[in-house]
Motif scaffolding. Structure first.
Motif, short mmCIF file in Angstrom:
data_model
loop_
_atom_site.label_atom_id
_atom_site.label_comp_id
_atom_site.label_asym_id
_atom_site.label_seq_id
_atom_site.Cartn_x
_atom_site.Cartn_y
_atom_site.Cartn_z
N LYS A 93 44.66 -38.70 9.56
CA LYS A 93 44.26 -39.94 8.90
C LYS A 93 43.36 -39.62 7.70
CE LYS A 93 42.73 -41.74 12.80
NZ LYS A 93 42.16 -42.72 13.76
N GLU A 109 48.44 -46.86 14.54
CA GLU A 109 48.18 -45.76 15.47
C GLU A 109 48.40 -46.20 16.92
OE1 GLU A 109 44.70 -42.58 16.82
OE2 GLU A 109 44.38 -43.89 15.08
N LYS A 110 47.93 -47.37 17.26
CA LYS A 110 48.11 -47.88 18.63
C LYS A 110 49.59 -47.97 18.98
CE LYS A 110 46.93 -51.75 21.68
NZ LYS A 110 46.23 -53.06 21.78
N GLU A 147 41.85 -50.84 7.34
CA GLU A 147 41.57 -50.02 8.51
C GLU A 147 42.13 -50.67 9.77
OE1 GLU A 147 40.83 -47.01 10.69
OE2 GLU A 147 40.27 -46.93 8.57
N LYS A 148 42.10 -51.99 9.83
CA LYS A 148 42.68 -52.69 10.97
C LYS A 148 44.18 -52.46 11.05
CE LYS A 148 42.91 -57.27 13.14
NZ LYS A 148 42.51 -58.70 13.02
N GLU A 202 44.72 -48.94 12.36
CA GLU A 202 44.47 -48.87 13.80
C GLU A 202 45.65 -49.44 14.58
OE1 GLU A 202 40.85 -50.98 14.35
OE2 GLU A 202 39.60 -49.38 13.49
N LYS A 203 46.22 -50.52 14.06
CA LYS A 203 47.39 -51.13 14.71
C LYS A 203 48.57 -50.17 14.69
CE LYS A 203 50.26 -55.32 14.55
NZ LYS A 203 50.50 -56.59 13.82
#
Length: 210
Positions: free
Chosen positions: A203, A190-191, A183-184, A187-188
């Motif tokens: 997602k 997507e950022k 998940e991390k 998130e990276k």
């Protein structure tokens, strides 16, 4: 391959009709093309590069004749054709010619990994309303481990499309892939993608069955 309108062909694995609100609005037909630059760990369509896959080489006109049977559904619901595979953008000349034959009454979408030359995507911008881009993960090591390929071309294509103002045509698919990313990591990804101007994300998590 001769790319004249008389001899242009593409390898079509099959057609899936009467899809409702799937990868495009309204009723759609999925046209699946043979061939893919990736070898994903959990590939849903390994037949797209299998040596025993039944493939029909069609001209754009021949494909149109197969698909137009559902034209009333397309017109009534705002639907049309979704190009998938495999990697449909390997056959962008074919798709462009097919869209010209259909005219402006169908809605066109494409499911793509975007790991193709930029020109392949660019020539379809006048026709495709939505590109569903399966990014997998923006981390180059994760991408390489999962797909067997480099993602530099994918990232550069997305940057160019965003810079040209085509965010409204792009839906980024960001899966959580068991055994490959976290998940991390997602998130990276997507950022980073938001930082280059992309805003539409889908997602989800791959469900792996033994």
């Amino acid at each position: 391959m001769d790319k004249s309108t008389h001899t242009l062909t593409a390898p079509v694995m099959g057609l899936v009709r009467h899809r409702i609100m799937t990868d495009g609005k309204g009723v759609t037909t999925l046209a699946g093309f043979y061939g893919c630059p990736l070898r994903c760990g959990y590939c849903l369509n390994p037949q797209c590069f299998g040596s025993k896959t039944a493939v029909t080489h069609m001209t754009p006109k021949e494909l149109y004749e197969k698909i137009r049977i559902d034209e009333l559904y397309f017109l009534a619901t705002g639907g049309g054709v979704t190009f998938g595979g495999g990697e449909p953008l390997l056959h962008s000349d074919f798709i462009a010619e097919f869209c010209k034959i259909c005219g402006s009454t169908y809605n066109f979408c494409a499911e793509t990994c975007l790991n193709v030359p930029f020109e392949n995507a660019e020539k379809l911008l006048p026709y495709i309303s939505t590109f569903f881009v399966d990014v997998k993960d923006t981390d180059p090591d994760i991408y390489l481990r999962y797909t067997g390929n480099d993602n530099t071309q994918v990232i550069e294509n997305l940057k160019r499309l965003a810079a040209l103002g085509h965010d409204d045509k792009i839906v980024i698919r960001l899966p959580l892939i068991p055994g490959y990313n976290s998940e991390k990591d997602r998130e990276k990804s997507e950022k980073f993608l938001r930082s280059i101007g992309l805003t539409n994300f889908d997602k989800f998590t791959y469900i792996i069955r033994d």
